[in-house]
Design a protein around this motif. Sequence first.
Motif, PDB file in Angstrom:
ATOM      1  N   TYR A  68       0.632  -1.378   0.065  1.00 49.70           N
ATOM      2  CA  TYR A  68       0.003   0.174  -0.096  1.00 49.70           C
ATOM      3  C   TYR A  68       0.877   1.348  -0.153  1.00 49.70           C
ATOM      4  N   ASP A  69       1.781   1.346   0.607  1.00 51.72           N
ATOM      5  CA  ASP A  69       2.562   2.452   0.897  1.00 51.72           C
ATOM      6  C   ASP A  69       3.391   2.986  -0.637  1.00 51.72           C
ATOM      7  N   ASP A  70       3.953   2.219  -1.055  1.00 49.05           N
ATOM      8  CA  ASP A  70       4.343   2.157  -2.436  1.00 49.05           C
ATOM      9  C   ASP A  70       3.573   2.706  -3.479  1.00 49.05           C
ATOM     10  N   LEU A  71       2.274   1.952  -3.333  1.00 50.51           N
ATOM     11  CA  LEU A  71       1.186   2.266  -4.635  1.00 50.51           C
ATOM     12  C   LEU A  71       0.713   3.721  -4.125  1.00 50.51           C
ATOM     13  N   GLU A  72       0.386   4.048  -2.920  1.00 50.44           N
ATOM     14  CA  GLU A  72      -0.268   5.175  -2.388  1.00 50.44           C
ATOM     15  C   GLU A  72       0.805   6.345  -2.874  1.00 50.44           C
ATOM     16  N   ARG A  73       2.018   6.006  -2.853  1.00 47.04           N
ATOM     17  CA  ARG A  73       2.966   7.144  -2.900  1.00 47.04           C
ATOM     18  C   ARG A  73       3.166   7.590  -4.627  1.00 47.04           C
ATOM     19  N   GLN A  74       2.774   6.593  -5.251  1.00 52.68           N
ATOM     20  CA  GLN A  74       2.983   6.717  -6.699  1.00 52.68           C
ATOM     21  C   GLN A  74       1.708   7.228  -7.225  1.00 52.68           C
ATOM     22  N   MET A  75       0.492   6.938  -6.398  1.00 56.26           N
ATOM     23  CA  MET A  75      -0.547   7.598  -6.812  1.00 56.26           C
ATOM     24  C   MET A  75      -0.593   8.931  -6.383  1.00 56.26           C
ATOM     25  N   LEU A  76      -0.084   9.590  -5.243  1.00 57.67           N
ATOM     26  CA  LEU A  76       0.141  10.796  -5.055  1.00 57.67           C
ATOM     27  C   LEU A  76       1.066  11.570  -5.707  1.00 57.67           C
ATOM     28  N   ASP A  77       1.991  10.710  -5.858  1.00 56.15           N
ATOM     29  CA  ASP A  77       3.122  11.582  -7.210  1.00 56.15           C
ATOM     30  C   ASP A  77       2.250  12.138  -8.146  1.00 56.15           C
ATOM     31  N   ARG A  78       1.678  11.363  -8.931  1.00 56.03           N
ATOM     32  CA  ARG A  78       0.924  11.506 -10.102  1.00 56.03           C
ATOM     33  C   ARG A  78      -0.122  12.652  -9.844  1.00 56.03           C
ATOM     34  N   TYR A  79      -0.827  12.709  -8.664  1.00 57.31           N
ATOM     35  CA  TYR A  79      -1.776  13.608  -8.554  1.00 57.31           C
ATOM     36  C   TYR A  79      -1.249  14.991  -8.356  1.00 57.31           C
ATOM     37  N   PHE A  80      -0.122  15.109  -7.318  1.00 64.29           N
ATOM     38  CA  PHE A  80       0.871  16.478  -7.424  1.00 64.29           C
ATOM     39  C   PHE A  80       1.406  16.975  -8.460  1.00 64.29           C
ATOM     40  N   GLU A  81       1.949  15.998  -9.488  1.00 64.36           N
ATOM     41  CA  GLU A  81       2.382  16.372 -10.583  1.00 64.36           C
ATOM     42  C   GLU A  81       1.469  17.046 -11.636  1.00 64.36           C
ATOM     43  N   PHE A  82       0.085  16.372 -11.601  1.00 64.56           N
ATOM     44  CA  PHE A  82      -1.071  16.785 -12.404  1.00 64.56           C
ATOM     45  C   PHE A  82      -1.405  18.517 -11.702  1.00 64.56           C
ATOM     46  N   LEU A  83      -1.031  18.495 -10.538  1.00 68.15           N
ATOM     47  CA  LEU A  83      -1.660  19.985  -9.690  1.00 68.15           C
ATOM     48  C   LEU A  83      -0.683  21.105 -10.120  1.00 68.15           C
ATOM     49  N   ARG A  84       0.611  20.467 -10.375  1.00 68.56           N
ATOM     50  CA  ARG A  84       1.780  21.403 -10.560  1.00 68.56           C
ATOM     51  C   ARG A  84       1.196  22.257 -11.621  1.00 68.56           C
ATOM     52  N   SER A  85       0.899  21.978 -12.775  1.00 68.26           N
ATOM     53  CA  SER A  85       0.576  23.047 -13.834  1.00 68.26           C
ATOM     54  C   SER A  85      -0.800  23.640 -13.674  1.00 68.26           C
TER      55      SER A  85
END
Length: 256
Positions: A68-85
């Motif tokens: 879970y921790d690894d999968l959740e980290r990847q999910m949040l990485d993608r969300y915040f990358e989406f948010l960046r722009s």
Amino acid sequence: MDTLLEQASTTLVIHYSCESFYDKNDGKTPRITSIAVRNLASGQTDSFSIHQIAEEQRVPFDLIVDHYDDLERQMLDRYFEFLRSRQHFNWLHWNMRDVNYGFAALEHRHRVLGGQPIMIAEDKKFDLSRALIDLYGVGYTGHPRLETLLVKNNITNRDFLTGVQEADAFENKEFVRLHQSTLRKVDTLANLFERTNSKKLKTNSSWAEQYGYTPAVLAEWAKEYWIVSLVIVAGGVLTFVVRAFDLWHLLVPATP
């Protein structure tokens, strides 16, 4: 609200699902399961979820908890990358106000997992739940407000999970159901916003509560604007004169 509608192409509706924070006794923050972001103008929805990441990583769904921790980290990485722009966009939400449930909770969870979250300025966040209270009064609908509004306005609740149902779904590892519920809720929030803006939202509020003509509001207006005080006093005097005149006719017999 008018501003958000005028800027609909750069207004995003966000909602997310997570582990129940009421049942957490270990001091750890609730795990995030899915996030959905819907463009108010186009209806295009981007989503980020545990089960999608697991599928990409070829992790069997029954083993998600072990990773879970690894999968959740990847999910949040993608969300915040989406948010960046999209930091300069408007973000419409429902009660996402604190570290229990809100933008701060997503940011905190990302830090816990070793990420570096992107922050959204406070003036870019619009809480629809608070806006409806400001517009219609505290008693505009029953509790829980989101669910009762669906019933009142005949909006479909297909795939919509209540808070208790979401907690049960998490415990039962029904991550797809949680994701579908999150997608449904961003559609629901966009629907409620559009109905509110077009003054078609059905509530339990009276006409006076809806348009702000309550005794408390009138009293505040009277403090700030002398013309309001004058109108209120004049109305009171007129009412007194009319009632006194009616009483006079009752007490004094008419002359034959």
